[in-house]
Design a protein around this motif. Sequence first.
Motif, PDB file in Angstrom:
ATOM      1  N   UNK A  96       0.836  -1.206   0.000  1.00  0.00           N
ATOM      2  CA  UNK A  96       0.000   0.000   0.000  1.00  0.00           C
ATOM      3  C   UNK A  96       0.867   1.251   0.000  1.00  0.00           C
ATOM      4  N   UNK A  97       1.957   1.232   0.774  1.00  0.00           N
ATOM      5  CA  UNK A  97       2.854   2.392   0.826  1.00  0.00           C
ATOM      6  C   UNK A  97       3.502   2.637  -0.537  1.00  0.00           C
ATOM      7  N   UNK A  98       3.921   1.565  -1.188  1.00  0.00           N
ATOM      8  CA  UNK A  98       4.550   1.682  -2.508  1.00  0.00           C
ATOM      9  C   UNK A  98       3.576   2.265  -3.528  1.00  0.00           C
ATOM     10  N   UNK A  99       2.363   1.732  -3.529  1.00  0.00           N
ATOM     11  CA  UNK A  99       1.361   2.176  -4.492  1.00  0.00           C
ATOM     12  C   UNK A  99       0.986   3.644  -4.226  1.00  0.00           C
ATOM     13  N   UNK A 100       0.921   4.020  -2.943  1.00  0.00           N
ATOM     14  CA  UNK A 100       0.617   5.415  -2.591  1.00  0.00           C
ATOM     15  C   UNK A 100       1.709   6.348  -3.119  1.00  0.00           C
ATOM     16  N   UNK A 101       2.954   5.935  -2.955  1.00  0.00           N
ATOM     17  CA  UNK A 101       4.080   6.731  -3.490  1.00  0.00           C
ATOM     18  C   UNK A 101       3.967   6.938  -5.000  1.00  0.00           C
ATOM     19  N   UNK A 107      -7.341   3.665   0.423  1.00  0.00           N
ATOM     20  CA  UNK A 107      -8.537   4.071   1.158  1.00  0.00           C
ATOM     21  C   UNK A 107      -8.431   3.933   2.673  1.00  0.00           C
ATOM     22  N   UNK A 108      -7.552   3.057   3.180  1.00  0.00           N
ATOM     23  CA  UNK A 108      -7.417   2.892   4.629  1.00  0.00           C
ATOM     24  C   UNK A 108      -6.038   3.355   5.083  1.00  0.00           C
ATOM     25  N   UNK A 109      -5.999   4.017   6.228  1.00  0.00           N
ATOM     26  CA  UNK A 109      -4.720   4.452   6.809  1.00  0.00           C
ATOM     27  C   UNK A 109      -3.879   3.224   7.164  1.00  0.00           C
ATOM     28  N   UNK A 110      -4.515   2.246   7.797  1.00  0.00           N
ATOM     29  CA  UNK A 110      -3.839   0.975   8.103  1.00  0.00           C
ATOM     30  C   UNK A 110      -4.735  -0.168   7.621  1.00  0.00           C
ATOM     31  N   UNK A 111      -4.149  -1.318   7.294  1.00  0.00           N
ATOM     32  CA  UNK A 111      -4.934  -2.445   6.769  1.00  0.00           C
ATOM     33  C   UNK A 111      -6.019  -2.905   7.740  1.00  0.00           C
ATOM     34  N   UNK A 112      -7.107  -3.417   7.168  1.00  0.00           N
ATOM     35  CA  UNK A 112      -8.238  -3.904   7.970  1.00  0.00           C
ATOM     36  C   UNK A 112      -8.422  -5.399   7.760  1.00  0.00           C
ATOM     37  N   UNK A 113      -9.393  -5.957   8.495  1.00  0.00           N
ATOM     38  CA  UNK A 113      -9.645  -7.399   8.403  1.00  0.00           C
ATOM     39  C   UNK A 113     -10.444  -7.740   7.152  1.00  0.00           C
ATOM     40  N   UNK A 114      -9.920  -8.706   6.369  1.00  0.00           N
ATOM     41  CA  UNK A 114     -10.646  -9.216   5.207  1.00  0.00           C
ATOM     42  C   UNK A 114     -11.074 -10.655   5.431  1.00  0.00           C
ATOM     43  N   UNK A 115     -11.370 -11.346   4.345  1.00  0.00           N
ATOM     44  CA  UNK A 115     -11.856 -12.722   4.418  1.00  0.00           C
ATOM     45  C   UNK A 115     -10.813 -13.660   4.995  1.00  0.00           C
ATOM     46  N   UNK A 123      -7.775   0.392  -3.075  1.00  0.00           N
ATOM     47  CA  UNK A 123      -7.259   1.537  -3.817  1.00  0.00           C
ATOM     48  C   UNK A 123      -8.429   2.269  -4.472  1.00  0.00           C
ATOM     49  N   UNK A 124      -8.313   3.567  -4.612  1.00  0.00           N
ATOM     50  CA  UNK A 124      -9.411   4.363  -5.167  1.00  0.00           C
ATOM     51  C   UNK A 124      -9.630   4.009  -6.642  1.00  0.00           C
ATOM     52  N   UNK A 125     -10.859   3.630  -6.987  1.00  0.00           N
ATOM     53  CA  UNK A 125     -11.082   3.222  -8.385  1.00  0.00           C
ATOM     54  C   UNK A 125     -10.792   4.323  -9.402  1.00  0.00           C
ATOM     55  N   UNK A 126     -10.962   5.580  -9.002  1.00  0.00           N
ATOM     56  CA  UNK A 126     -10.696   6.659  -9.973  1.00  0.00           C
ATOM     57  C   UNK A 126      -9.213   6.756 -10.307  1.00  0.00           C
TER      58      UNK A 126
END
Lengths: 147, 147
Positions: A96-101, A107-115, A123-126
């Motif tokens: 996420x940090x790499x992609x943000x750079x 969309x999230x400051x820190x990762x959340x729980x998934x499946x 990531x923002x679809x736009x």
Amino acid sequence: MFTRIDHIGIACRNLDEAIRFYRETYGFEVTHEEVNEEQGVREAMLRINGTDDGGASYLQLLEPIRDDSPVAKFLERHGEGVHHIAFGTADVAEAAATVRERGVRVLYETPRNGSMGSLITFLHPKDCGGVLTELVQARTDGAPSAE
Amino acid sequence: MFTRIDHIGIACRNLDEAIRFYRETYGFEVTHEEVNEEQGVREAMLRINGTDDGGASYLQLLEPIRDDSPVAKFLERHGEGVHHIAFGTADVAEAAATVRERGVRVLYETPRNGSMGSLITFLHPKDCGGVLTELVQARTDGAPSAE
């Protein structure tokens, strides 16, 4: 950074009917079901194939459990269909940090729980050519989940 | 019957820009590019991972080459985003016949040419919970392509 298509997320109005369709039409079986209160969904994971990074690719069927969940809003606007795609990674925070750079909104400051005990972010679809894109660190990929 | 997620098809307005996004943001490389006149698209296949049936999973980026192509119509109605998902099978004609028997409309009488010498057909999205679904028999899965 991303080593597999982890899953394709599909929005449906009735999870049991969607599960029945995928089982009776294609022979796909449910690997796992859970409710994700934070995401506002009841969901089923259908394992389609193993992947050469040691993981697997799934279909994820998603039924909203409340009207203000993102999947409920998607259904209102678009009807049933593909909601998002997800790539697997060994370290979702680092990815996420790499992609943000590289200019993509995470969309999230820190990762959340998934499946299935995974850690996830979106990531923002736009910023991704109209594709709502999820990053998934499976529980078996390394670090423990945020549970 | 279906042994892998073969690809996720993504509609874009400009193929070169989409390829650049996926390369520069995620490090995905183009495995193959071609024009499919019948489908009315210019397309690129980006291999994401190998699958345990001996195949692979790809992203397929699709730019329309004419205004009356299905992908052009999709872009008009929905904008850029996920256009379809595709499952891999060893015998697309047999899989299509099975799925048809189970009440799903198959869009082609006989399979047509897909990416990289594959044979393909599509299932009606209204019979598949809003998901335009493609069936793919890769060239390496067995029988020769229809070329």
